[in-house]
Design a protein around this motif. Structure first.
Motif, PDB file in Angstrom:
ATOM      1  N   VAL A 145       0.836  -1.207   0.000  1.00  0.00           N
ATOM      2  CA  VAL A 145       0.000   0.000   0.000  1.00  0.00           C
ATOM      3  C   VAL A 145       0.871   1.258   0.000  1.00  0.00           C
ATOM      4  O   VAL A 145       0.614   2.199  -0.757  1.00  0.00           O
ATOM      5  N   LEU A 146       1.903   1.276   0.827  1.00  0.00           N
ATOM      6  CA  LEU A 146       2.788   2.448   0.899  1.00  0.00           C
ATOM      7  C   LEU A 146       3.544   2.677  -0.415  1.00  0.00           C
ATOM      8  O   LEU A 146       3.670   3.815  -0.872  1.00  0.00           O
ATOM      9  N   LEU A 147       4.027   1.603  -1.027  1.00  0.00           N
ATOM     10  CA  LEU A 147       4.737   1.754  -2.293  1.00  0.00           C
ATOM     11  C   LEU A 147       3.814   2.259  -3.396  1.00  0.00           C
ATOM     12  O   LEU A 147       4.187   3.139  -4.180  1.00  0.00           O
ATOM     13  N   LEU A 148       2.600   1.718  -3.458  1.00  0.00           N
ATOM     14  CA  LEU A 148       1.657   2.184  -4.473  1.00  0.00           C
ATOM     15  C   LEU A 148       1.253   3.640  -4.218  1.00  0.00           C
ATOM     16  O   LEU A 148       1.097   4.416  -5.166  1.00  0.00           O
ATOM     17  N   ALA A 149       1.110   4.012  -2.957  1.00  0.00           N
ATOM     18  CA  ALA A 149       0.798   5.404  -2.632  1.00  0.00           C
ATOM     19  C   ALA A 149       1.952   6.317  -3.041  1.00  0.00           C
ATOM     20  O   ALA A 149       1.719   7.401  -3.600  1.00  0.00           O
ATOM     21  N   LEU A 150       3.184   5.889  -2.811  1.00  0.00           N
ATOM     22  CA  LEU A 150       4.347   6.674  -3.229  1.00  0.00           C
ATOM     23  C   LEU A 150       4.339   6.877  -4.744  1.00  0.00           C
ATOM     24  O   LEU A 150       4.535   7.993  -5.239  1.00  0.00           O
ATOM     25  N   GLY A 151       4.109   5.812  -5.478  1.00  0.00           N
ATOM     26  CA  GLY A 151       4.060   5.916  -6.931  1.00  0.00           C
ATOM     27  C   GLY A 151       2.959   6.842  -7.404  1.00  0.00           C
ATOM     28  O   GLY A 151       3.153   7.658  -8.306  1.00  0.00           O
ATOM     29  N   ALA A 152       1.791   6.737  -6.783  1.00  0.00           N
ATOM     30  CA  ALA A 152       0.664   7.590  -7.175  1.00  0.00           C
ATOM     31  C   ALA A 152       0.941   9.061  -6.860  1.00  0.00           C
ATOM     32  O   ALA A 152       0.608   9.949  -7.657  1.00  0.00           O
ATOM     33  N   VAL A 153       1.555   9.348  -5.718  1.00  0.00           N
ATOM     34  CA  VAL A 153       1.869  10.732  -5.349  1.00  0.00           C
ATOM     35  C   VAL A 153       2.865  11.326  -6.345  1.00  0.00           C
ATOM     36  O   VAL A 153       2.687  12.443  -6.825  1.00  0.00           O
ATOM     37  N   GLY A 212      10.488  16.079 -18.172  1.00  0.00           N
ATOM     38  CA  GLY A 212      11.365  15.690 -17.054  1.00  0.00           C
ATOM     39  C   GLY A 212      10.588  14.973 -15.964  1.00  0.00           C
ATOM     40  O   GLY A 212      11.069  14.011 -15.378  1.00  0.00           O
ATOM     41  N   GLY A 213       9.388  15.448 -15.704  1.00  0.00           N
ATOM     42  CA  GLY A 213       8.541  14.800 -14.703  1.00  0.00           C
ATOM     43  C   GLY A 213       8.111  13.409 -15.115  1.00  0.00           C
ATOM     44  O   GLY A 213       7.963  12.516 -14.292  1.00  0.00           O
ATOM     45  N   ARG A 214       7.904  13.232 -16.412  1.00  0.00           N
ATOM     46  CA  ARG A 214       7.518  11.926 -16.934  1.00  0.00           C
ATOM     47  C   ARG A 214       8.615  10.899 -16.692  1.00  0.00           C
ATOM     48  O   ARG A 214       8.357   9.762 -16.310  1.00  0.00           O
ATOM     49  N   VAL A 215       9.879  11.314 -16.908  1.00  0.00           N
ATOM     50  CA  VAL A 215      11.024  10.422 -16.679  1.00  0.00           C
ATOM     51  C   VAL A 215      11.121  10.076 -15.186  1.00  0.00           C
ATOM     52  O   VAL A 215      11.333   8.917 -14.817  1.00  0.00           O
ATOM     53  N   VAL A 216      10.953  11.084 -14.348  1.00  0.00           N
ATOM     54  CA  VAL A 216      10.997  10.853 -12.899  1.00  0.00           C
ATOM     55  C   VAL A 216       9.892   9.871 -12.497  1.00  0.00           C
ATOM     56  O   VAL A 216      10.120   8.936 -11.712  1.00  0.00           O
ATOM     57  N   ALA A 217       8.701  10.058 -13.033  1.00  0.00           N
ATOM     58  CA  ALA A 217       7.591   9.164 -12.712  1.00  0.00           C
ATOM     59  C   ALA A 217       7.898   7.733 -13.140  1.00  0.00           C
ATOM     60  O   ALA A 217       7.644   6.784 -12.390  1.00  0.00           O
ATOM     61  N   TRP A 218       8.470   7.560 -14.332  1.00  0.00           N
ATOM     62  CA  TRP A 218       8.821   6.205 -14.792  1.00  0.00           C
ATOM     63  C   TRP A 218       9.867   5.574 -13.892  1.00  0.00           C
ATOM     64  O   TRP A 218       9.775   4.395 -13.543  1.00  0.00           O
ATOM     65  N   VAL A 219      10.869   6.341 -13.510  1.00  0.00           N
ATOM     66  CA  VAL A 219      11.916   5.819 -12.615  1.00  0.00           C
ATOM     67  C   VAL A 219      11.301   5.408 -11.278  1.00  0.00           C
ATOM     68  O   VAL A 219      11.603   4.331 -10.742  1.00  0.00           O
ATOM     69  N   VAL A 220      10.425   6.259 -10.750  1.00  0.00           N
ATOM     70  CA  VAL A 220       9.778   5.931  -9.469  1.00  0.00           C
ATOM     71  C   VAL A 220       8.930   4.668  -9.608  1.00  0.00           C
ATOM     72  O   VAL A 220       8.946   3.796  -8.737  1.00  0.00           O
ATOM     73  N   TRP A 221       8.185   4.526 -10.707  1.00  0.00           N
ATOM     74  CA  TRP A 221       7.362   3.328 -10.900  1.00  0.00           C
ATOM     75  C   TRP A 221       8.220   2.068 -11.038  1.00  0.00           C
ATOM     76  O   TRP A 221       7.836   0.997 -10.565  1.00  0.00           O
ATOM     77  N   VAL A 222       9.379   2.185 -11.651  1.00  0.00           N
ATOM     78  CA  VAL A 222      10.293   1.036 -11.728  1.00  0.00           C
ATOM     79  C   VAL A 222      10.780   0.662 -10.332  1.00  0.00           C
ATOM     80  O   VAL A 222      10.799  -0.516  -9.956  1.00  0.00           O
ATOM     81  N   VAL A 223      11.152   1.674  -9.551  1.00  0.00           N
ATOM     82  CA  VAL A 223      11.589   1.418  -8.169  1.00  0.00           C
ATOM     83  C   VAL A 223      10.437   0.820  -7.354  1.00  0.00           C
ATOM     84  O   VAL A 223      10.632  -0.120  -6.576  1.00  0.00           O
ATOM     85  N   VAL A 224       9.232   1.339  -7.525  1.00  0.00           N
ATOM     86  CA  VAL A 224       8.057   0.794  -6.833  1.00  0.00           C
ATOM     87  C   VAL A 224       7.852  -0.662  -7.239  1.00  0.00           C
ATOM     88  O   VAL A 224       7.596  -1.533  -6.392  1.00  0.00           O
TER      89      VAL A 224
END
Length: 167
Positions: free
Chosen positions: A33-41, A50-62
């Motif tokens: 739940v916490l990881l999915l919330a982090l990805g959604a935030v 630039g934000g799109r790349v950051v979001a993709w990196v975060v989703w990979v880490v999630v």
């Protein structure tokens, strides 16, 4: 029944077969739940290329975090089994590397139960089996209905000691 019948000897029958209580999955569920919330935030807070790349990196880490901290503990829970037969205790654990331990009932010298507050609330506990080996104890954590399992094991041990006296 979770144990493979090929592991049983001729004439051997299963008395209790169980795995760790599902409470072992509560922490991995919370992490999910916490990881999915982090990805959604991060997804909602980032914009632009630039934000799109950051979001993709975060989703990979999630995704990696979900695999390591949610899927892997679930697989460990799913593949771990504790089985008591009328002759022995069989434990099997591990996902990639399977580990097993068999103890003949004739070698068991003591069976103890540990119940913490949360264990009593959830209906589980730790079963501590002392045997005559060099290892000394086998600790089976979070066994569902542990007191019932202990009683059934005591009956088996009593029957086993009766067989030893007659032999």
């Amino acid at each position: 029944m979770p144990i493979n019948r090929k592991l049983l000897n001729s004439g051997e029958s299963v008395v209790v077969s169980t795995r760790t209580h599902p409470k072992a999955l509560l922490l991995p569920l919370l992490v999910l739940v916490l990881l999915l919330a982090l990805g959604a935030v991060v997804e909602t807070r980032t914009s632009g290329d630039g934000g799109r790349v950051v979001a993709w990196v975060v989703w990979v880490v999630v995704g990696l975090g979900v695999l390591r901290f949610t899927v892997w503990p679930f697989l460990e829970w799913w593949t771990g089994h504790y089985t008591f037969t009328d002759r022995r205790l069989i434990t099997r654990t591990g996902v990639l590397t399977r580990r097993g331990h068999d103890i003949g009932l004739g070698r068991v010298s003591d069976v103890a139960v540990e119940l913490h507050l949360t264990d009593r609330l959830l209906g589980c506990g730790t079963l501590v089996i002392s045997d005559a080996s060099t290892h000394g104890q086998v600790v089976l954590p979070d066994i569902p209905r542990v007191e019932e399992v202990q009683r059934r094991l005591q009956v088996l041990l009593h029957q086993e000691s009766g067989r030893d006296e007659r032999a």
